[in-house]
Scaffold this active site. Structure first.
Site, PDB file in Angstrom:
ATOM      1  CG  ASN A 109       0.629   3.072 -22.798  1.00 56.06           C
ATOM      2  OD1 ASN A 109       0.168   2.699 -22.859  1.00 56.06           O
ATOM      3  ND2 ASN A 109       2.130   2.549 -23.557  1.00 56.06           N
ATOM      4  CB  THR A 154      18.058  27.761  19.612  1.00 56.77           C
ATOM      5  OG1 THR A 154      19.124  28.251  20.339  1.00 56.77           O
ATOM      6  CG2 THR A 154      17.847  29.413  18.496  1.00 56.77           C
ATOM      7  CB  SER A 276      -8.190   9.975  27.720  1.00 54.87           C
ATOM      8  OG  SER A 276      -8.393   8.622  27.951  1.00 54.87           O
ATOM      9  CE  LYS A 282      -4.419  13.058  28.365  1.00 53.09           C
ATOM     10  NZ  LYS A 282      -3.830  11.544  27.960  1.00 53.09           N
ATOM     11  CG  ASN A 284      -5.243  13.486  24.247  1.00 54.13           C
ATOM     12  OD1 ASN A 284      -5.003  13.412  25.240  1.00 54.13           O
ATOM     13  ND2 ASN A 284      -5.992  12.238  24.768  1.00 54.13           N
ATOM     14  CD  GLU A 289      -1.590  13.481  20.148  1.00 57.19           C
ATOM     15  OE1 GLU A 289      -0.972  12.196  19.720  1.00 57.19           O
ATOM     16  OE2 GLU A 289      -2.250  14.113  20.215  1.00 57.19           O
ATOM     17  CE1 TYR A 316       2.360   3.074 -18.439  1.00 63.13           C
ATOM     18  CE2 TYR A 316       2.196   1.054 -19.443  1.00 63.13           C
ATOM     19  CZ  TYR A 316       1.124   1.181 -18.279  1.00 63.13           C
ATOM     20  OH  TYR A 316       0.630   1.448 -17.413  1.00 63.13           O
ATOM     21  CD  GLN A 321      -2.865  -0.577 -13.302  1.00 64.88           C
ATOM     22  OE1 GLN A 321      -2.496  -0.849 -14.542  1.00 64.88           O
ATOM     23  NE2 GLN A 321      -3.012  -0.810 -12.440  1.00 64.88           N
ATOM     24  CE  LYS A 324      -3.925   5.789 -13.510  1.00 64.12           C
ATOM     25  NZ  LYS A 324      -1.650   4.999 -13.086  1.00 64.12           N
TER      26      LYS A 324
HETATM   27  N1  ARG Z   1      -3.772   1.264 -15.679  1.00 62.47           N
HETATM   28  C1  ARG Z   1      -2.558   1.489 -16.854  1.00 62.47           C
HETATM   29  C2  ARG Z   1      -1.949   2.325 -16.168  1.00 62.47           C
HETATM   30  O1  ARG Z   1      -2.395   2.742 -14.640  1.00 62.47           O
HETATM   31  C3  ARG Z   1      -3.356   2.083 -17.940  1.00 62.47           C
HETATM   32  C4  ARG Z   1      -1.799   1.997 -19.129  1.00 62.47           C
HETATM   33  C5  ARG Z   1      -1.920   0.710 -19.854  1.00 62.47           C
HETATM   34  N2  ARG Z   1      -1.283   0.915 -20.617  1.00 62.47           N
HETATM   35  C6  ARG Z   1      -0.713  -0.573 -21.344  1.00 62.47           C
HETATM   36  N3  ARG Z   1      -0.019  -0.716 -22.074  1.00 62.47           N
HETATM   37  N4  ARG Z   1      -0.904  -1.198 -20.190  1.00 62.47           N
HETATM   38  O2  ARG Z   1      -0.783   2.261 -16.259  1.00 62.47           O
END
Ligand code: ARG
Length: 482
Positions: A109, A154, A276, A282, A284, A289, A316, A321, A324
């Site tokens: 954690n 404007t 295109s 074309k 583009n 975009e 935690y 998780q 990420k």
């Molecule tokens: N893979 C977990 C995450 O990204 C790591 C921490 C996991 N901790 C736990 N007590 N399961 O959050």
């Protein structure tokens, strides 16, 4: 056997392994995870929690694991769930049971919170650097177009003429705020959570500051529950990234409009456009975009992260998780956009004559006619009404203000004299806005100078942080800006 398998009597259902594993994406943190582990081990040894010989063995083992992961020679498996346990598993394979001492006084954690912070530090430096590159490209266009006038809008209606340099500089200042926001967030990112353990701290006599110093953190998180629960720094990054995306997207929208036959103000270089499959004619502005389009996913990641966090009790929870993928994708999205943007702006061809024509064939000097009358002591509201009538007359006659004879002007007000023609010329209209931040040429030159000082500050800040995170050596030259 799982690293935590002791209290279990059955193997994990394979679908659970697949569902809960994060190794697919958190392997991006391998480098940071090992960097953090090395600092942790050095600290454990300095505090006599680990013997010197154990520490030496673990450090050498971690080095080998890092190399194997880097070269693709290490097998990372979903069975071992995430990068933290995969590294530990590989370490034990490498050096035997002593590898099991690595996790002394630590939990995944605080470890994962640490890895995220180490990763974001790098991302902040890299994105700031790329933003500075975009600023410099815009600044170059500004310097090249101090005499290029286009309509300012404007409501997307022509309003008052501005210098193209002024328009470019508007974005330079937006990106400046983005860099400043990123650099301000640094002090909150750069705090070490290590030592929080699972949630309550650790029974070992560790030295949190020592490990923080080794990793060049500015300090340690002050509350262990907060240290492992806090993802504010991720939210803050995503919010900052969202504003970068907003700014990029607005500029993209203008590039797309300006490239159209209807505007015909710029032409993007062939190298930054696509064709295109069906229509041979074309060309583009796909990059612009797509950068505009990818804004959606960046905003999505911000809302996703906020929503994931909103109902979580301390400390935690596995929900976290989910911090990420959105963060990685945001970094990748910005990296891609910003890297393309600088050369795309640099190579953009500006159609100065077309811009000027749009100003000349327009009423964007009407405010100046009103201001002229105010200069003759007519109250602005009355002047506004008079000029409104002149404009209406012009529209009916299919003329612009500068097409009117002095007699025609004087039908509307005897205050108008021969000097009106000079006042209404686009160059005069622009240069009359001689106020700090205005579009007069000298004022835009001031902005260009101010920006150069800011670039210097940005450059030095980026260099200092790059040194802190080991991406650059102190004595390496601070890269020169132009
Ligand atoms: N893979 C977990 C995450 O990204 C790591 C921490 C996991 N901790 C736990 N007590 N399961 O959050």
């Amino acid at each position: 056997m799982k690293l935590w398998g002791g209290r279990f009597t059955k193997p994990t259902n394979q679908l659970v392994d697949e569902y809960t594993a994060s190794i697919r994406f958190d392997q991006q943190l391998a480098k940071h995870d090992i960097q953090g582990s090395m600092a942790h081990v050095e600290m454990l040894s300095a505090c006599n929690i680990l013997s010197e010989s154990d520490a030496t063995a673990i450090l050498a083992g971690l080095q080998t694991v890092a190399e194997k992961i880097q070269s693709g020679d290490a097998e990372l498996t979903e069975e071992h769930e995430d990068i933290h346990m995969n590294v530990e598993k590989l370490l034990v394979e490498e050096i035997g049971p002593v590898g099991g001492k690595l996790h002394t006084g630590r939990s995944r954690n605080d470890q994962v919170a640490l890895d995220m912070r180490l990763y974001l530090r790098e991302a902040i430096v890299e994105i700031s650097q790329l933003l500075l590159g975009v600023q410099q490209a815009l600044h170059n266009q500004a310097k090249a177009h101090l005499d290029t006038i286009l309509p300012g809008y404007t409501h997307l209606q022509r309003a008052q003429p501005v210098l193209f340099a002024h328009h470019m500089m508007a974005y330079v200042f937006m990106f400046q705020r983005d860099i400043e926001r990123l650099s301000d967030s640094w002090k909150r990112v750069n705090q070490s959570p290590l030592g929080a353990g699972a949630l309550a701290g650790t029974t070992f006599p560790i030295d949190r500051s020592l490990v923080a110093d080794k990793l060049n953190f500015d300090g340690v998180c002050q509350n262990s529950l907060d240290a492992v629960s806090d993802r504010d720094f991720v939210v803050e990054f995503l919010a900052n990234a969202s504003l970068v995306s907003t700014h990029l997207s607005r500029l993209c929208e203008e590039l797309v409009q300006w490239s159209s036959a209807e505007f015909n103000f710029i032409e993007l270089d062939d190298a930054f456009c696509t064709g295109s499959s069906m229509m041979p004619q074309k060309k583009n502005p796909d990059v612009a975009e797509l950068v505009r389009g990818k804004t959606g996913r960046v905003y999505g990641h911000l809302i996703g992260m906020l929503t994931t966090l909103k109902g979580l009790p301390l400390a935690y929870n596995k929900d976290m998780q989910e911090d990420k993928e959105g963060m990685f994708d945001t970094v990748e999205t910005l990296r891609g956009a910003l890297a393309l943007f600088a050369p795309m702006i640099d190579t953009m061809h500006v159609k100065k004559e077309n811009m000027y024509k749009a100003v000349a064939e327009d009423f964007s000097n009407a405010t100046d006619l009103a201001d002229y009358l105010v200069g003759k002591d007519l109250p602005f509201r009355e002047a506004h009404a008079v000029v409104g009538q002149v404009v209406l007359y012009c529209i009916q006659q299919n003329k612009f203000l500068l097409d009117l004879s002095l007699e025609e002007f004087q039908q509307f007000s005897p205050l108008m004299n021969e000097d009106i023609y000079k006042v209404l010329a686009p160059e005069s209209v622009v240069n009359a806005r001689d106020v700090v931040g205005g579009t007069a040429k000298n004022r835009v030159e001031e902005q260009i100078k101010t920006a150069e000082q800011l670039f210097q500050i940005n450059t030095e800040w980026i260099h200092r942080q790059a040194v802190k995170i080991g991406a650059k050596k102190e004595e390496e030259p601070i890269f020169a800006h132009d």
